[in-house]
Design a protein around this motif. Structure first.
Motif, mmCIF file in Angstrom:
data_model
loop_
_atom_site.group_PDB
_atom_site.id
_atom_site.type_symbol
_atom_site.label_atom_id
_atom_site.label_comp_id
_atom_site.label_asym_id
_atom_site.label_seq_id
_atom_site.Cartn_x
_atom_site.Cartn_y
_atom_site.Cartn_z
ATOM 1 N N ALA A 63 0.849 -1.185 0.000
ATOM 2 C CA ALA A 63 0.000 0.000 0.000
ATOM 3 C C ALA A 63 0.888 1.239 0.000
ATOM 4 C CB ALA A 63 -0.908 0.001 1.223
ATOM 5 N N THR A 64 0.336 2.333 -0.505
ATOM 6 C CA THR A 64 1.064 3.603 -0.513
ATOM 7 C C THR A 64 0.268 4.612 0.306
ATOM 8 O OG1 THR A 64 1.924 3.131 -2.698
ATOM 9 C CG2 THR A 64 2.020 5.422 -1.976
ATOM 10 N N VAL A 65 0.965 5.339 1.179
ATOM 11 C CA VAL A 65 0.306 6.371 1.985
ATOM 12 C C VAL A 65 0.910 7.725 1.608
ATOM 13 C CG1 VAL A 65 -0.238 7.184 4.306
ATOM 14 C CG2 VAL A 65 -0.009 4.715 3.873
ATOM 15 N N THR A 66 0.056 8.654 1.226
ATOM 16 C CA THR A 66 0.535 10.015 0.959
ATOM 17 C C THR A 66 -0.084 10.950 1.985
ATOM 18 O OG1 THR A 66 -1.274 10.457 -0.577
ATOM 19 C CG2 THR A 66 0.755 9.569 -1.527
ATOM 20 N N TYR A 67 0.651 11.969 2.328
ATOM 21 C CA TYR A 67 0.138 12.945 3.285
ATOM 22 C C TYR A 67 0.906 14.255 3.102
ATOM 23 C CZ TYR A 67 4.206 11.393 6.063
ATOM 24 O OH TYR A 67 5.454 11.053 6.477
ATOM 25 N N GLU A 68 0.491 15.233 3.830
ATOM 26 C CA GLU A 68 1.119 16.545 3.709
ATOM 27 C C GLU A 68 1.559 17.013 5.082
ATOM 28 O OE1 GLU A 68 -0.598 19.511 0.780
ATOM 29 O OE2 GLU A 68 -0.730 20.575 2.689
ATOM 30 N N LEU A 69 2.778 17.540 5.096
ATOM 31 C CA LEU A 69 3.325 18.022 6.373
ATOM 32 C C LEU A 69 3.859 19.429 6.132
ATOM 33 C CD1 LEU A 69 3.430 16.380 8.979
ATOM 34 C CD2 LEU A 69 5.853 15.964 8.537
ATOM 35 N N SER A 70 3.251 20.398 6.771
ATOM 36 C CA SER A 70 3.662 21.792 6.609
ATOM 37 C C SER A 70 3.752 22.176 5.138
ATOM 38 C CB SER A 70 5.035 22.033 7.266
ATOM 39 O OG SER A 70 4.996 21.643 8.613
ATOM 40 N N ILE A 84 4.214 14.197 0.858
ATOM 41 C CA ILE A 84 5.124 13.077 1.115
ATOM 42 C C ILE A 84 4.406 11.780 0.766
ATOM 43 C CG2 ILE A 84 6.437 11.854 2.904
ATOM 44 C CD1 ILE A 84 6.319 14.663 4.391
ATOM 45 N N ILE A 133 4.895 7.490 1.046
ATOM 46 C CA ILE A 133 5.702 6.346 1.499
ATOM 47 C C ILE A 133 4.938 5.044 1.242
ATOM 48 C CG2 ILE A 133 7.185 7.385 3.253
ATOM 49 C CD1 ILE A 133 5.098 6.650 5.325
ATOM 50 N N ASP A 134 5.716 4.012 0.987
ATOM 51 C CA ASP A 134 5.141 2.682 0.769
ATOM 52 C C ASP A 134 5.184 1.883 2.057
ATOM 53 O OD1 ASP A 134 4.711 3.222 -1.861
ATOM 54 O OD2 ASP A 134 6.485 2.160 -2.592
ATOM 55 N N THR A 135 4.220 1.016 2.236
ATOM 56 C CA THR A 135 4.254 0.090 3.365
ATOM 57 C C THR A 135 5.190 -1.062 3.015
ATOM 58 O OG1 THR A 135 2.485 -1.344 2.570
ATOM 59 C CG2 THR A 135 1.823 0.604 3.832
ATOM 60 N N ASN A 136 5.385 -1.928 3.984
ATOM 61 C CA ASN A 136 6.065 -3.203 3.710
ATOM 62 C C ASN A 136 5.268 -3.956 2.655
ATOM 63 O OD1 ASN A 136 4.062 -3.314 5.889
ATOM 64 N ND2 ASN A 136 4.415 -5.524 5.738
#
Lengths: 333, 163
Positions: free
Chosen positions: A42-49, A53, A55-58
């Protein structure tokens, strides 16, 4: 002048109308092939400030195990036999319904409960229908247990012939049964039984709902029904005589009669229109009653789907029905 | 010449800093996927219970459950959190199984290029189109409705059957 005419009469024993439907190889009927690795990330995208960003899971991996399943179907209808006949054949099909490559041992049993008589397996009683003729032919390969056990990929099938002799004892209408069994060489047992590392590529094998073994029974029926068929013709020329000249009319009369005990089921007459003649429309009669040319609910028709022919269905015919008379007319071209 | 070298050094240094800060930022969310399958067990009462066990090997027809967990382990609130998961070609999505608390779920039938809710997805077949079926889905996407505060955890889950 003799006009060429042939008559074919077909009969089939009662209760022979079992139709075996074969499901042609459809993609993945047996499921995902054994040994397949199913990975997932799975891929998780998010925003920080304000910064995006990603990132991929295992990655998870699951392995598809081999399910061992087999089906045997009968391909022949009930086979009509005479007492004392040899090498009578019933056609079966063995299909690997599992999801891995699998070999199967084949076995014949001709002492099946409920039979009126026991067929006698021939010296070599199991053949592959190598030439796909549906019958025993010189090119068919004999089955040798352990030597040429059929190896089938998922969804694949092989046609198998069981060969039996018919004893001299049975009476008309008696039924003898013979059974083909196909068993996985990897293993058989209760559904769900796990056979660690026994599957394709060393994956686990699991016995499927078939138990890894399947059987099907085929039937021989003694049908020594005797039928007499005769055909006569009456010529009338346009001049009031009986000369077979162009323009003359020929009335054909076909008589069918069962002359022994027993029933000829689904008997029918099919008589092609002779060369150099033309069928006279709407002239078919059965026992004096007219039948239409059309393919409809009555018992006969003028069949133009192939070579033109008169077809009349006589149904289940026994001695008690007496002679059945089919008539029709043609004119000489 | 020495100016140029200096400039190059400074630029390289800046790039290294960026990489370092990116890796720090990436650890803001801890994400992982677990796959399980249903196992039926007969309880002492005689009732059949299903429970989830780790799925190492599966058979065609078996149902597997994927659970994706994401935890904000940093000190800042994370926004626009979206989880996307491809559906392997050997799997078929179980209708209605995708779930995530406080998340809206959408699906893709075009390899993840576009997403829509299940009711709005259509498959074009020539000049006509039909509603998409679960077997058409190629991807699932969960969108967190709010923000993920520091220390908070979210879970996205779906089930699929092995073809």
């Amino acid at each position: 002048m003799m006009l060429p005419a042939t008559l074919r009469l077909r009969m089939a024993a009662a209760a022979c109308s079992l139709l075996v439907l074969y499901t042609a190889d459809t993609a993945r009927a047996a499921g995902v092939p054994a040994g397949t690795l199913i990975e997932n990330t799975a891929t998780v995208t998010y925003e920080l400030s304000g910064t995006p960003i990603s990132i991929d899971t295992n990655t998870t991996t699951i392995t598809v195990a081999e399910r061992i399943d087999v089906v045997v179907t009968r391909q022949s209808p009930q086979v009509l036999v005479q007492p004392g006949e040899t090498d009578r054949v019933i056609l079966f099909r063995v299909t690997n319904t599992g999801n891995g490559d699998e070999a199967f041992t084949l076995a014949i049993d001709s002492n099946v409960a409920g039979s009126d008589f026991n067929p006698v397996p021939a010296a070599t009683s199991i053949y592959f229908d190598t030439d796909a003729s549906g019958d025993l032919s010189p090119g068919d390969v004999a089955y040798q247990p352990g030597d040429n056990d059929p190896e089938l990929p998922p969804d694949a099938s092989v046609d198998v012939l069981l060969v039996n002799d018919i004893p001299t004892g049975p009476a008309n209408g008696d039924i003898g049964r013979t059974e083909l069994t196909a068993a996985s060489t990897t293993g058989t047992g209760a559904p769900g039984t796990n056979l660690p590392t026994q599957g394709d590529d060393g994956v686990d094998a699991v016995i499927g709902t078939s138990g890894g073994i399947a059987s099907e029974v085929g039937e021989y029926i003694v049908a020594d029904v005797e039928i007499s068929v005769s055909k006569s013709q009456l010529v009338s020329d346009p001049f009031g005589g009986s000369e077979p000249v162009p323009g003359a009319t020929i009335t054909y009369s076909i008589t069918v009669e069962v002359t022994s005990a027993g029933t000829a089921s689904n008997a029918f007459v099919r008589d092609p229109i002779p060369q150099y003649t033309t069928y006279s429309a709407e002239t078919i009669e059965l026992n004096g009653s007219p039948l239409t040319d059309a393919v409809d609910s009555d018992a006969g028709e003028f069949d133009t789907s192939g070579d033109p022919a008169v077809v009349v269905r006589l149904g289940d015919l026994s001695q008690a029905d007496g002679p059945q008379v089919v008539e029709f007319r043609v004119t000489i071209d | 010449m020495s100016d140029l070298i200096k400039k190059g050094t400074v630029t390289l240094f800046a790039a290294a800093l960026l990489l370092a800060s990116a890796s720090v930022v990436a650890q803001q969310l801890d994400v992982r996927t677990v796959v399980q399958k249903e196992e039926r067990v007969r309880a002492e009462s005689g009732e059949i219970d299903t429970r989830l066990v780790p799925a190492d090997t599966v058979l065609p027809g078996e149902k597997v459950v994927y659970t994706i967990t994401f935890t904000n382990v940093g000190g800042e609130t994370a926004g626009d959190v979206v989880v996307s998961n491809p559906i392997d070609s050997s799997l078929t999505y179980v209708d209605g199984s995708a779930f995530g608390a406080g998340m809206s779920v959408e699906f893709s039938v075009d390899g993840g290029q576009s997403y829509a809710t299940a009711d709005d997805l259509v498959i074009a077949e020539g000049t006509v189109s039909r509603p998409a079926e679960p077997e058409d889905y190629t991807h699932i996407r969960w969108t967190l409705d709010g923000e993920l505060e520091a220390g908070a955890t979210g879970v996205a889950r779906f089930s699929a059957t092995v073809d």
